[in-house]
Scaffold this motif. Structure first.
Motif, short mmCIF file in Angstrom:
data_model
loop_
_atom_site.label_atom_id
_atom_site.label_comp_id
_atom_site.label_asym_id
_atom_site.label_seq_id
_atom_site.Cartn_x
_atom_site.Cartn_y
_atom_site.Cartn_z
N HIS A 1 -8.47 3.39 -2.78
CA HIS A 1 -6.95 3.54 -2.85
C HIS A 1 -6.35 2.46 -3.84
N GLN B 1 -5.43 0.73 -9.36
CA GLN B 1 -6.20 1.63 -8.56
C GLN B 1 -7.56 1.09 -8.36
N PRO C 1 -2.86 7.57 -1.26
CA PRO C 1 -3.81 6.43 -1.91
C PRO C 1 -3.85 6.57 -3.46
N LEU D 1 0.69 -1.11 -0.08
CA LEU D 1 -0.12 0.12 0.04
C LEU D 1 0.85 1.24 0.16
#
Lengths: 95, 1002
Positions: free
Chosen positions: B955, B949, B918, B914
């Protein structure tokens, strides 16, 4: 381009076949009992001879059957063609 | 108007004049001319400029051996570069241009390089332009322009080409005296015969000769012979057909040029045809090619092979000059001298390098009024603006190694020279056999054949007509017999037998001057290789002829050194003080002469015949509804379906949300499907999949992972049990053929005792996948004979029934993590099923989605794609999929999971990533490092395999393989981009959505 005699279909151009490498490499019956060295030999090490070589071919663009070929890797002369499961070099001499 | 044409004779048709243009000027020739012979007849002597020194060059040979007269023929898309003028047949309207010479042939500014010749030795470009490093690209453009050969056409090829595969008992290569007789004697015995010759007509040396065969003029004997062969139904005659390659197991390639000699070819006829011949027996009657002599300025326009001079005189009735001389080291050029004199080309001198030519020869020359100079040589050439005017004569010492005395000049517009004959052993050597140097003949002759082949005639070193005819008969008879056909008797035609041809091999003539002071002595005209270049290479330490070839360019180019190679090898041998036999030849490789790409491609072009496109049964609907497609293997798959004004990101986000919130519809037909049946099917699956299949019930499905024997993930998919001994396996779209082959191979070669059968059914079934919370309701409107409830049809089960009125298999499986159903119907009803679902789905918000949304949805669930998240070096453990690896049974690859390398600690493992922001999406393939450092090199710890995406999550998400990644959850890595940008990311579980996997079970 080699001409290979499929035991089921007869002589055909090499482009109808796929090559399967060295023949008569039997899969170990109990892989788990093998050392890393032994398993590595089965997995990776091949004879790669200069001269007579027993090898697997598949008539992949034809009947789809696998068979064995005894071929000289220097002259490309095919000496024997025999079925899977037969002893190395079984059968009549090729033309 | 043909100022140099003899009033009669030759094989040209004077009733059919032909107009053509060369370098923009119009000329006239006749039917039967080549471009070269027509230019000779028009007195055109300057044809091109040489490759390196830009020296003026003229026509040297008369066929495939021509090194100089390269031309660009035709215009536009049909233009062909670098053809030999000696092989271009004349037709009305032909246009040809010189390929070298800038800005024009006569005013060539690059000609300066000739004056600088001493500064351009062998290896000059390698030695000079390789520094400073990286500047080669700058030099190269200018060097290429200066050295430029012809230009390839830019437009698409408007012509078509084809191929034919044929078998024959006897393939005869070459239709000269030996080849014709071989075909006749083999044909008479009843063998199927193909005889091919590269020229427009059969005959070989007979086309250029004078004299008689069996008391008939050569031309009428030849006509009768061709007629006799044509009348034999089992003999196929191919002219304009070059046997360009001789491969293993008597496989030969013939390139037949079908329309290039025609002014207005029929567009229905293919331009070229490539014959692929599997021959029982081969007769190589490929003849011999004369070689030149190496002396000072031996490249001046007007210096020609004696055989070429004979050909222009006798076959084309064209005079290469008004007067000329002959230079030879053997008997054969005396025929040329006599023919020249007879044709009115005044022979000013017959210069024989040998001290004592045979008395009979001298007498014939004297009778014809030709002055003979034994023990003499040419040591220089005087030239005017368009070619030679005189040759410088010298007396040789007894050994022939040096000049004894200069003897002044002899007027000479054309010098017919012969350094001996080289049997055309190219195909013999291509077949794998050796060439052997014959000291007596002064040439390489064929050694023993290694395939079912024999050489005949001049190709074998027999240089007289009578001998060639006899040898041809014998070769044809033996070939037929070896092919298992009883030979029939064939009479040997009578031709004047000759004493064995006498030759004193001579590889370089002296000029009495130190190296570099006299005129350049060319060994290879096309590459401007000099005798001094070969000596230089030897002095610099080159020993192998193969290396000397590459250093000096000897024998490269469109002529492949057919006239100069042997001289070059002999000069090297002398410099190394070893025999020619020990020096050997370079390797003879296909093709004998250049072959066009069109001929090689044949019909195998485009998406119809070269790389076929596969489309699903619903393809038309996708096209009509605006799908963008992506190629997956040969399949066209809908990638996404943009609405008007919508970009890809917008479409994919909409498709994903519609699926998660309502129902999405995917064309899943391309997934590989293998029908597996047999009593031992379950046992077989147990051996090829990592998990256990023994207890899978009928009507149930299971996900399986397939490994190679090396333990690496090879493919995955869901397999369903349809009946007691009946399974349906699905594979990845791209892996379908490979997996089927894999299964077949193990069954056939290792476990033939297992009763199990595999059938590819990928194309037989159209598959529509419905995913999302509304999928059950949608399917219920179209299916009333299957209970679709969670109890009756739980996750990972399947039923047969009727959907949209069609017999269907319904699978409750999911690649999105949603409640999902895959409906399989006979492919013929695929389009009907799809449109029915889309219509019925309107009230449920059914949205078609493509492969991109499919990828996003599966990545949100952490489902891998084999080949994207794996790369052949990834084990199930690396993927965190140990749960699917059985401990209780053996399977392919299991033992490899315990090798030291597969159990080491820092293997790359699948994790999620991650980004801090985002909105920032990591590029797929980005390398990962532990610190944002510019202190290169930085240790790489992994790479991003998938990145999207996620509209549902709001995010970006990524999957990555990171060293020891599973133990680093919560830690950081950095993606270092090519741009220099560095993106920080946090390591997570590779599971972003519905971590309990509850939704797909609802």
């Amino acid at each position: 381009m080699l001409e290979i005699r499929c035991p089921w279909c007869g002589p055909r151009d090499q482009s109808e076949y796929s090559f399967g490498g060295e023949a008569h490499i039997t899969r170990p019956l109990e892989p788990e009992s093998l050392s890393d060295q032994q398993w590595g030999d089965y997995l990776f090490n091949r004879k790669n001879p200069k001269g007579r070589h027993a090898e697997q071919w598949c008539h992949s663009a034809g009947c789809g059957r696998w068979f064995n070929v005894l071929r000289d890797t220097v002259t490309y002369r095919i000496e024997k063609i025999y079925k899977v499961g037969q002893a190395p070099g079984t059968g009549d001499r090729e033309g | 108007m043909n100022t140099r044409r003899r009033p009669s004779g030759g094989r040209i048709d004077r009733s059919r004049p032909i107009s053509f243009s060369f370098n923009g000027r119009r000329y006239l020739g006749y039917q039967g001319d080549t471009l070269a012979s027509a230019l000779v007849a028009n007195g055109v002597r300057l044809i091109g400029r040489s490759f390196k020194y830009h020296r003026p060059r003229g026509i040297f040979g008369s066929g495939a051996e021509e090194p100089n007269a390269l031309v660009q023929v035709g215009e536009g898309a049909r233009t062909v570069p670098n053809l030999k003028a000696t092989q271009v047949e004349l037709f009305e309207g032909l246009t040809a241009r010189t390929i070298n010479g800038w800005p024009s042939l006569r005013l060539d500014l690059y000609g300066i390089s000739d004056k600088l010749g001493g500064l351009l030795p062998a290896g000059f470009y390698y030695k000079t332009f390789m520094w400073p490093r990286g500047w080669w690209a700058r030099y190269e453009r200018h060097i290429r322009k200066a050295a430029g050969l012809g230009r390839a056409p830019i437009d698409a090829d408007p012509d078509h080409y084809d191929k034919r595969d044929v078998h024959c008992d006897v393939m005869v290569v070459g239709a000269g005296p030996a080849g014709l007789m071989a075909a006749l004697s083999a044909g008479r015995s009843g063998a199927t015969v193909i005889i091919a010759d590269e020229q427009s007509e059969f005959g070989g040396s007979l086309l250029s000769g004078t004299g008689t065969v069996s008391s008939q003029p050569m031309s009428s004997w030849l006509a009768g012979m061709v007629e006799a062969l044509s009348a034999m139904p089992e003999v196929r005659l191919l002219s304009r057909s070059t046997v360009t390659g001789y491969y293993d197991h008597n496989f030969l390639i013939i390139d037949e040029r079908r329309t290039d000699h025609l002014a207005r070819p029929d567009p229905r006829v293919s331009r070229e045809r490539l014959w692929r011949v599997r021959a029982g027996q081969v007769v190589l009657a490929t003849g011999a090619i004369e070689r030149g002599l190496v002396f000072a300025d031996n490249d001046r326009p007007g210096v020609m092979l004696a055989s070429a001079v004979r050909t222009y005189l006798n076959r084309y009735a064209a005079l290469p000059g008004r007067h000329g001389a002959v230079l030879t080291n053997n008997d054969s050029a005396y025929e040329a001298a006599l023919d020249m004199q007879a044709a009115g080309l005044d022979v000013t001198a017959l210069i024989d390098i040998r001290q004592r030519p045979a008395e009979g020869l001298l007498e014939r020359a004297r009778e014809a009024g030709i002055p003979v100079y034994p023990g003499h040589a040419v040591c220089g050439v005087r030239s005017g603006f368009s070619g030679m005017t005189d040759v410088e004569l010298c007396r040789l010492t007894a050994s022939g190694d040096d000049v004894l005395a200069y003897k002044g000049s002899v007027p000479c517009q054309v010098l017919a020279m012969s350094g001996g004959w080289n049997p055309t052993v190219h195909l013999h050597c291509q077949s794998g056999a050796e060439a052997r140097f014959d000291e007596k003949l002064g040439c390489f002759v064929p050694g023993d054949s290694v395939q079912r082949a024999r050489s005949a005639g001049a190709a074998k070193g027999i240089f007289d007509l009578g001998g060639c005819l006899a040898d041809g008969v014998e070769a044809g008879r033996m070939a037929a017999s070896a092919a298992g056909i009883a030979p029939a008797a064939t009479d040997i035609p009578f031709a004047k037998m000759q004493e064995a041809m006498s030759i004193e091999p001579c590889w370089e003539l002296p000029d009495g001057l130190p190296e570099g002071r006299g005129g350049k002595k060319f060994v290879d005209y096309q590459n401007d290789t000099l005798a001094s270049d070969i000596r230089l290479a030897a002095r610099e330490g080159y020993r192998s002829i193969e290396h000397v070839k590459r250093y000096t360019a000897l024998g490269f180019g469109t002529d492949q050194g057919k006239t100069g190679n042997i001289n070059g090898m002999a000069i090297l041998a002398r410099e190394l003080d070893q025999s020619i036999a020990a020096t050997g030849t370079t390797t003879f490789r296909p093709n004998y002469t250049p072959v066009t790409f069109g001929a090689l491609a044949g019909r195998g072009i485009g998406t119809e015949f070269f790389d076929p496109v596969r489309r699903t049964a619903m393809h038309t609907w996708h096209v009509e509804n605006g799908a963008r497609f992506e190629d997956v293997g040969q399949w066209k798959r809908p990638w996404y379906y943009p609405l008007v004004g919508e970009d890809m990101a917008g479409a994919v986000a909409r498709e994903c949300l519609a699926t998660r919130k309502g129902v999405g519809v995917l064309d899943a037909s391309t997934l590989g499907k293998i029908d597996i049946q047999g009593a031992d099917a379950a046992e077989f699956l147990n051996r090829v999949y990592t998990n256990n299949w023994a207890k899978l019930g009928i009507g149930r499905c299971r996900y399986g992972l397939m490994l190679g024997e090396d333990g690496m993930v090879m493919d995955d998919g869901v397999t369903a049990r349809l009946g007691e001994q009946h399974y349906l396996m699905t594979t990845t779209t791209g892996g379908a053929a490979h997996v089927l082959g894999w299964l077949e191979r193990w069954q056939q070669t290792e476990w033939p005792d297992l009763k199990v059968y595999f059938t590819s059914v990928t194309d037989r079934w159209a598959v529509v996948s419905m995913a999302g919370p509304n999928s059950r309701r949608l399917l219920q409107t179209l299916c009333d004979d299957i209970d679709l409830s969670a109890e009756a049809l739980p996750f990972m089960s399947c039923r047969q029934g009727t959907v949209a009125g069609i017999a269907a298999r319904v699978f409750r499986i999911s690649f999105s993590g949603e409640l999902a159903f895959e409906v399989n119907v006979c492919a013929d009803f695929g389009a009907h099923l799809w449109t029915t679902i889309m219509e019925a789905g309107r009230e449920y918000g059914a949205t078609p989605y493509g492969t991109e949304a499919m990828h996003v949805l599966r990545a949100e669930k952490g489902y891998i794609i084999v080949g994207q998240d794996t790369d052949g070096s990834v084990t199930p453990g690396d993927l965190g999929m140990d749960w699917i690896v059985s401990k209780d049974k053996d399977f392919i690859g299991k033992r490899s999971l315990y090798r030291p390398d597969t159990i080491r600690g820092n293997r790359k493992q699948l994790v999620g990533l991650l980004t801090d922001d985002p909105e920032v999406r990591l590029p797929e393939g980005a390398q990962l490092v532990n610190e944002a450092s510019t202190d290169y090199p930085v240790a790489m710890v992994g790479h991003v395999t998938s990145s999207y995406q996620s509209a549902c999550l709001g995010h970006s998400i990524a999957l990555a393989l990171v060293k020891g990644g599973r133990s680093r959850k919560g830690g950081e890595v950095y993606a270092q981009l090519m741009s220099g940008e560095v993106i920080r990311a946090t390591i997570t579980d590779p599971l972003f959505y519905d971590p309990d996997n509850a939704l797909q079970k609802t």
